[in-house]
Design an enzyme around this catalytic site. Sequence first.
Site, PDB file in Angstrom:
ATOM      1  N   ASP A  11       0.289  -6.813   4.207  1.00  0.00           N
ATOM      2  CA  ASP A  11      -0.594  -8.701   4.711  1.00  0.00           C
ATOM      3  C   ASP A  11       0.538  -9.495   5.027  1.00  0.00           C
ATOM      4  O   ASP A  11      -0.127 -10.144   6.078  1.00  0.00           O
ATOM      5  CB  ASP A  11      -1.879  -8.656   3.137  1.00  0.00           C
ATOM      6  CG  ASP A  11      -3.207  -7.520   2.882  1.00  0.00           C
ATOM      7  OD1 ASP A  11      -2.850  -7.203   3.797  1.00  0.00           O
ATOM      8  OD2 ASP A  11      -2.922  -7.567   1.595  1.00  0.00           O
ATOM      9  N   THR A  50       0.624  -1.213   0.097  1.00  0.00           N
ATOM     10  CA  THR A  50      -0.350   0.033   0.162  1.00  0.00           C
ATOM     11  C   THR A  50       0.930   1.044   0.082  1.00  0.00           C
ATOM     12  O   THR A  50       0.256   2.333  -0.658  1.00  0.00           O
ATOM     13  CB  THR A  50      -1.025  -0.072   0.593  1.00  0.00           C
ATOM     14  OG1 THR A  50      -1.634  -1.086   1.503  1.00  0.00           O
ATOM     15  CG2 THR A  50      -1.933   1.147   1.204  1.00  0.00           C
ATOM     16  N   ARG A  98      -2.723 -26.140  14.214  1.00  0.00           N
ATOM     17  CA  ARG A  98      -3.266 -24.703  14.814  1.00  0.00           C
ATOM     18  C   ARG A  98      -3.723 -25.428  15.686  1.00  0.00           C
ATOM     19  O   ARG A  98      -4.933 -25.841  15.293  1.00  0.00           O
ATOM     20  CB  ARG A  98      -4.297 -24.245  13.677  1.00  0.00           C
ATOM     21  CG  ARG A  98      -3.203 -23.013  12.787  1.00  0.00           C
ATOM     22  CD  ARG A  98      -2.169 -22.356  12.706  1.00  0.00           C
ATOM     23  NE  ARG A  98      -2.605 -21.260  13.470  1.00  0.00           N
ATOM     24  CZ  ARG A  98      -2.180 -20.538  14.502  1.00  0.00           C
ATOM     25  NH1 ARG A  98      -0.670 -20.768  15.040  1.00  0.00           N
ATOM     26  NH2 ARG A  98      -2.359 -19.269  14.918  1.00  0.00           N
ATOM     27  N   THR A 147      -0.569 -22.754  18.130  1.00  0.00           N
ATOM     28  CA  THR A 147      -1.779 -22.754  19.284  1.00  0.00           C
ATOM     29  C   THR A 147      -2.623 -21.692  18.303  1.00  0.00           C
ATOM     30  O   THR A 147      -2.111 -20.728  18.453  1.00  0.00           O
ATOM     31  CB  THR A 147      -1.675 -22.746  20.924  1.00  0.00           C
ATOM     32  OG1 THR A 147      -2.519 -21.302  21.097  1.00  0.00           O
ATOM     33  CG2 THR A 147      -0.924 -20.604  21.124  1.00  0.00           C
ATOM     34  N   GLN A 148      -3.871 -21.481  18.495  1.00  0.00           N
ATOM     35  CA  GLN A 148      -4.565 -20.590  17.666  1.00  0.00           C
ATOM     36  C   GLN A 148      -4.566 -19.680  18.723  1.00  0.00           C
ATOM     37  O   GLN A 148      -5.008 -18.393  18.301  1.00  0.00           O
ATOM     38  CB  GLN A 148      -5.742 -21.296  17.817  1.00  0.00           C
ATOM     39  CG  GLN A 148      -6.098 -23.075  16.730  1.00  0.00           C
ATOM     40  CD  GLN A 148      -7.630 -23.332  16.987  1.00  0.00           C
ATOM     41  OE1 GLN A 148      -8.763 -22.492  17.238  1.00  0.00           O
ATOM     42  NE2 GLN A 148      -7.372 -24.171  16.240  1.00  0.00           N
ATOM     43  N   CYS A 149      -4.097 -19.915  20.125  1.00  0.00           N
ATOM     44  CA  CYS A 149      -4.362 -18.278  20.513  1.00  0.00           C
ATOM     45  C   CYS A 149      -3.384 -17.403  20.313  1.00  0.00           C
ATOM     46  O   CYS A 149      -1.793 -17.533  20.014  1.00  0.00           O
ATOM     47  CB  CYS A 149      -3.572 -18.673  22.306  1.00  0.00           C
ATOM     48  SG  CYS A 149      -5.152 -20.093  22.874  1.00  0.00           S
ATOM     49  N   SER A 168       1.279  -7.162  -1.533  1.00  0.00           N
ATOM     50  CA  SER A 168       1.698  -8.837  -0.908  1.00  0.00           C
ATOM     51  C   SER A 168       0.677  -9.994  -0.729  1.00  0.00           C
ATOM     52  O   SER A 168       1.595 -11.157  -0.061  1.00  0.00           O
ATOM     53  CB  SER A 168       2.661  -8.259   0.772  1.00  0.00           C
ATOM     54  OG  SER A 168       1.763  -8.024   1.186  1.00  0.00           O
TER      55      SER A 168
HETATM   56  N1  ASP Z   1      -2.980  -5.511   0.381  1.00  0.00           N
HETATM   57  C1  ASP Z   1      -1.869  -4.747   1.001  1.00  0.00           C
HETATM   58  C2  ASP Z   1      -0.540  -5.669   0.339  1.00  0.00           C
HETATM   59  O1  ASP Z   1      -0.842  -6.764   1.462  1.00  0.00           O
HETATM   60  C3  ASP Z   1      -2.272  -4.105   2.313  1.00  0.00           C
HETATM   61  C4  ASP Z   1      -1.508  -2.974   2.511  1.00  0.00           C
HETATM   62  O2  ASP Z   1      -0.110  -3.126   2.765  1.00  0.00           O
HETATM   63  O3  ASP Z   1      -1.680  -2.560   3.487  1.00  0.00           O
HETATM   64  O4  ASP Z   1       0.331  -4.900  -0.357  1.00  0.00           O
END
Ligand code: ASP
Length: 336
Positions: free
Chosen positions: A91, A13, A240, A272-274, A59
């Site tokens: 991401d 982003t 998980r 763990t899922q926690c 990403s």
């Molecule tokens: N979808 C974008 C990425 O991971 C989200 C971001 O950068 O905040 O490239």
Amino acid sequence: MTAKVLVLHTGGTIGMSGSPEGYRPMAGFGEVLRQTLRGCTGAGMPAFEVIELDSLIDSANLQPANWVTIAEALLMRWEAFDGFVVLHGTDTMAYTASALSFMLRGTDKPVILTGSQIPLVAPRSDAAENLQAAMMLAARPSIREVCICFGRRLLRGNRASKLRSTGFDAFDTPNYPWLAEIGIDVALHPERLLPAAPRAFCAPAFDAQAVAVLHIYPGISARIVDAVLDSPAVRGLILRCYGVGNAPDADAELMAALARAVARGIVVVNTTQCLDGSVAQGAYATGAALDRIGVVAGGNMTLEAAFAKLHVLLASGGTVAELRERFAESLCGELD
Ligand code: ASP
């Protein structure tokens, strides 16, 4: 002497702009970035160079092969810089930070990943603040590890997860304290940083299919486990599990399917899922069943760290017994 930092733009982003289909990597972002950084001078800001990968990605499209591209871009220029800032989408930033921590084990220089929730060129962006803080921290020689700098905090990369999809404080490390808080002062906690360690760099060829992840849920059956392990390419399986690492041991077929996987030489690990806390395989009979089968306990590793670690270990060679042993050890601060 002024420190010199390399800024490597990989996508995300931070370098996007709007399009009819939503945000996409924008053309000419490298120049916008250089101008932004030139406009920010003063105490603590290092000299810099900016490079961009040929193919800038959202990403969400990250593949393990991208980790090699990023690591090689840094390693080619390693000696020429005092620190590195990697601009990355949020991401999968925690996956890449984890992978780089294992690939650049024993780093003697800071490698700081950052990005933003709003593009640099958009109003109310968090990009400039994240970027400037990351640049300053990348000039600190006491940081010998791969970190995420985001939302006014510096975090150990292989302890971090993206916990908030829209908050400016998107990342946190529930099982490790922040390495620094960024307010009027940058409060770095030296006692929380990794000590110097011998370099053990690697950029192995990853098989994207080598590691699978299986979330345990009420009703999961042996058929689901068999379906996930149907591909002969899968050599590592991350479970998980519930709480301290418990699974439905009353389902004998499910347990048998997992036991078959271990017998086939698949490295099966228990996370763990926690978000907070650790696996203690054996605290309950439901976890002890996994212990008996030969599932490796993942301690308090994040999913992202366990995933990247298993990929790096599998791609680096060794016997199944060695891989299982290495997985359970802390290699670069990823577990207690
Ligand atoms: N979808 C974008 C990425 O991971 C989200 C971001 O950068 O905040 O490239």
